[in-house]
Design an enzyme around this catalytic site. Structure first.
Site, PDB file in Angstrom:
ATOM      1  CE1 TYR B 156       3.012  -8.099  14.645  1.00  0.00           C
ATOM      2  CE2 TYR B 156       2.469  -8.080  12.310  1.00  0.00           C
ATOM      3  CZ  TYR B 156       2.278  -7.593  13.595  1.00  0.00           C
ATOM      4  OH  TYR B 156       1.380  -6.592  13.819  1.00  0.00           O
ATOM      5  CD  GLU B 242      -1.631   6.516 -13.402  1.00  0.00           C
ATOM      6  OE1 GLU B 242      -1.382   7.124 -14.468  1.00  0.00           O
ATOM      7  OE2 GLU B 242      -1.910   7.094 -12.339  1.00  0.00           O
ATOM      8  CG  ASP B 294      -4.331   9.212 -14.783  1.00  0.00           C
ATOM      9  OD1 ASP B 294      -5.063   8.601 -15.585  1.00  0.00           O
ATOM     10  OD2 ASP B 294      -4.496   9.206 -13.550  1.00  0.00           O
TER      11      ASP B 294
END
Lengths: 125, 413
Positions: B156, B242, B294
């Site tokens: 911005y 994770e 995982d």
């Protein structure tokens, strides 16, 4: 890090003095007070004295010289900042910080009136 | 009928290699972890990055030095305008053609190839102007004031010029590479996403933060890492998770009170702040570090980003990567050894298989036999499972059984 080993093989690590030299002048006092109130009471008996001695070294080698150094700086802005920090943190951490009084007495007559006023107020407390 | 019976036999045999598990493990039983910790503590110096000649050297610098480097770039451009009238600057190329895998240090690094950005040519004027604008924003609003800005705030700063945040983000990385420093040293920070808990006291400016006393939550890893410093710890290892769900389990059980550790998560791929924080505590405290992801190719990819860095930020690898972190689980063989049933396993889809093959083709996997073997077993089984699959044995199984037994048996990659 400074390493402390208990008789049961546990390892406690505390930041070393070299690193503390880079801190703002009030931070070593904050940490010493925190250590005495919260860390050391929770430590195993076998390292309590060693850690307590270490923090005494921190007080004498790092904390007190840092306040003196900042108040004696050639940079007037830095000196005022150090005095203002003392004013802010002294009431909160007076137990540890009162040990600096003999070292800062001379600044009660400082030519900088702002600094002198703050130091006088601290000494009179 | 015969066919059905054969299938049942096959299902049983698949889960018949159950590991012998203990339920009475304490921190004093984790001898391999403690031995690793002692070895690291005995090393006189911390684990330092070894410099080499064929890569871009990056330094983490204080604002004063970063200001000086920007001033030097600008002075050079002014000199070029006065001398030749055709100014340009050279930015290290950040595409795969310039990415080097350092097998010895197990890091992904950026080579020395550079792209010239001319300010007076149509092809590069837009890019060059964006880089110059970002440099101005960083100089005036971050470094001069010693304040931090988010990437969105930088966008911005000149939204019309950047058009899309991806262009300002890219220009931020260009500026960091141009002045040979980390993005953190420019004062531009990413949104905080990670969190940490456990046996650690930190200093944030003049405040002391106790990561054990965070109520029912965790401390949000600050993006202002230049303000953060380790004060004290009696942790014996770091556990990187994770999943936030696994973190919740650690928090709810206050697992660090039984196994003194520091646990952290970035809820997925490690963002810059989380990776830098991990690097900082790993290097300062010299703690053995483990990762729990995982059991799927994406989990292994997340682990790889923690240990080697990402290709996009390869020039910052030495400041972001934790190469000596171990993959604790969930390994493919764990699914059998910890009795994860077929109901908890999910067949891999095409995307999983593609990522799995991509991982197997990476040099850092090829050079690590244990890792390669685990991924090849995953490829053979074509099955995946989330960390939460362990909860099929009960929600406390992960903290009471799985993690202690993995750490006790030294079963990691």
């Amino acid at each position: 890090m400074k390493v402390f080993r208990t008789d049961k093989g546990r390892i406690y690590q505390i930041t070393d003095k070299e690193r503390m030299k880079e801190w703002d002048a009030e931070m070593p006092f904050i940490f010493i007070e925190y250590a005495k109130d919260r860390l050391i009471p929770s430590y195993p008996k076998s390292i309590k004295k060693q850690v307590d001695d270490y923090f005494k070294e921190v007080l004498n080698d790092i904390a007190i010289p840092a306040i003196e150094r900042d108040l004696s700086s050639e940079d007037e802005e830095e000196r005022e900042k150090a005095a203002e920090s003392l004013q802010t943190y002294y009431p909160q951490y007076s137990k540890e910080m009162k040990k600096i009084i003999p070292k800062i007495k001379k600044f009660a007559n400082d030519k900088n009136k702002k600094i002198a006023k703050i130091i006088k107020k601290i000494i009179e407390k | 009928m015969a066919k059905k019976s054969k299938s049942k036999t096959k299902k049983r045999s698949k889960h018949s290699v159950l590991k012998k598990l203990r339920n009475d493990i304490t921190i004093n039983d984790l001898e391999q972890v403690r031995e690793m910790f002692e070895k690291r503590l005995a090393q006189k110096k911390g684990i330092e990055y070894i410099k080499r000649d064929d890569i871009i050297e990056i330094n983490d610098v204080k604002p004063k030095e970063a200001l000086k480097r920007i001033e030097n770039v600008v002075k050079d451009i002014v000199r070029q305008i006065l001398v030749a009238g055709d100014p340009s600057f050279k930015i290290p190329i950040r595409t795969s053609s310039n990415i080097i895998y350092d097998a010895e240090q197990d890091l992904i690094l950026l080579g020395q190839k550079e792209a010239e950005k001319k300010l007076l040519t149509l092809t590069s004027v837009q890019d060059a102007t964006r880089v110059m604008k970002v440099m101005e924003i960083i100089y005036k609003q971050c470094l001069k004031t010693k304040k931090h800005m988010t990437k969105r705030e930088v966008f911005y700063g000149a939204a019309k010029l950047f058009q899309d945040q991806k262009y300002s983000d890219s220009a931020i990385e260009d500026v960091s590479a141009l002045i040979r420093t980390t993005r953190n040293s420019t004062g531009v920070v990413a949104k905080a996403r990670g969190s940490a808990v456990g046996r650690l006291k930190l200093r944030d400016g003049n405040e002391i933060i106790d990561l054990e006393k965070q109520g029912s939550g965790a401390w949000s890893i600050s993006p202002f890492l230049d303000r953060i410093e380790v004060l004290e710890s009696d942790a014996e290892f770091i556990l990187v998770l994770e999943k936030d769900a696994a973190m919740m389990r650690i928090i709810e059980e206050k697992w660090w009170t039984k196994f003194p550790c520091i646990a952290l998560t970035a809820e997925g791929v490690g963002n810059v702040a989380t990776r830098m924080f991990l690097k900082k505590i790993n290097a300062t405290l010299k703690l053995p570090t483990f990762c729990l992801v995982d059991c799927d190719p994406y989990g292994h990819y997340i682990y790889s980003v923690y240990i080697r860095g990402s290709k996009r930020l390869s020039y910052e690898s030495p400041f972001l990567a934790t190469p000596d972190m171990h993959l604790l689980g969930v390994l493919t063989r764990d699914l059998d050894e910890f009795g994860i049933g077929d109901d908890q396993r999910i067949p891999m889809d095409k995307r999983d298989l593609k990522r799995l093959n991509d991982m197997l083709n990476e040099d850092f996997v090829k050079n690590n036999k244990k890792w390669k073997d685990d991924l090849q077993l995953m490829k053979k089984n074509k099955q995946k499972a989330e960390i939460q699959a362990l909860s099929s044995h009960g929600i406390e199984y992960i903290t009471d059984t799985y993690l202690p037994n993995k750490l006790y048996s030294g079963d990691w990659i």
